[in-house]
Design a protein around this motif. Sequence first.
Motif, PDB file in Angstrom:
ATOM      1  N   MET A   1       0.839  -1.191   0.000  1.00  0.00           N
ATOM      2  CA  MET A   1       0.000   0.000   0.000  1.00  0.00           C
ATOM      3  C   MET A   1       0.881   1.251   0.000  1.00  0.00           C
ATOM      4  O   MET A   1       1.894   1.304   0.690  1.00  0.00           O
ATOM      5  N   ALA A   2       0.496   2.257  -0.780  1.00  0.00           N
ATOM      6  CA  ALA A   2       1.285   3.495  -0.882  1.00  0.00           C
ATOM      7  C   ALA A   2       1.208   4.286   0.412  1.00  0.00           C
ATOM      8  O   ALA A   2       0.211   4.247   1.130  1.00  0.00           O
ATOM      9  N   ARG A   3       2.272   4.995   0.689  1.00  0.00           N
ATOM     10  CA  ARG A   3       2.306   5.874   1.856  1.00  0.00           C
ATOM     11  C   ARG A   3       1.432   7.095   1.575  1.00  0.00           C
ATOM     12  O   ARG A   3       1.615   7.770   0.566  1.00  0.00           O
ATOM     13  N   CYS A   4       0.473   7.386   2.438  1.00  0.00           N
ATOM     14  CA  CYS A   4      -0.501   8.456   2.182  1.00  0.00           C
ATOM     15  C   CYS A   4      -0.243   9.720   2.991  1.00  0.00           C
ATOM     16  O   CYS A   4      -0.780  10.774   2.671  1.00  0.00           O
TER      17      CYS A   4
END
Length: 201
Positions: A1-4
């Motif tokens: 999951m991408a860092r948000c």
Amino acid sequence: MARCVGTVSRGIRAPIIKAGDDIVETVVSSVLEASKDETWGFKFRDRDIVCMTEAIVARAQGNYATTDDIAADVKAKFNGEEVGVIFPILSRNRFSICLKGIAKGAKKVVVLFSYPSDEVGNHLISEEQVEQQNVNPYKDTLELAKYRELFGYGVHRFTGVDYIQLYTDIINEAGAEAEMVFSNDPKAILKYTNNVINCDI
């Protein structure tokens, strides 16, 4: 999951710092205490950074200049003559103290305000007022009488202070003559004096 989530910055409330205080202990305990706060708490992680303002470091060290120190420095550099101060911020408790020291060391202080605001966004006047009066702040230099004719005696919307009057009073109370000029061209000060202190940050 991408860092948000990107960088998060927090201001930490700490006790008032006094000369001789152990600033390392104060900062560490303040940060750790804040991390446990029930409402605003946070986890401390590897690579987090804690920064301190230079002001609290100077306070802990007792490292500061008095207005008399500033006056002596100005007097030594400019022979107690007139001095131009360009682009000061609008401040009741920061630059105003420096201005008092400068004025104590000079016979006249010419303050060159940037307008409609200082560099940190404190407005002397609104951009709408400048437009309504058909003034070009990037080109037009205004002396005090013209400035007052165009824009009157406004006060800062948050502090309720007329900084032009405040700075005039500070200079006069320190025993110097005051002159106020408004321009965004630093060279405009040279019409009034060749002795210049650059006060922007």
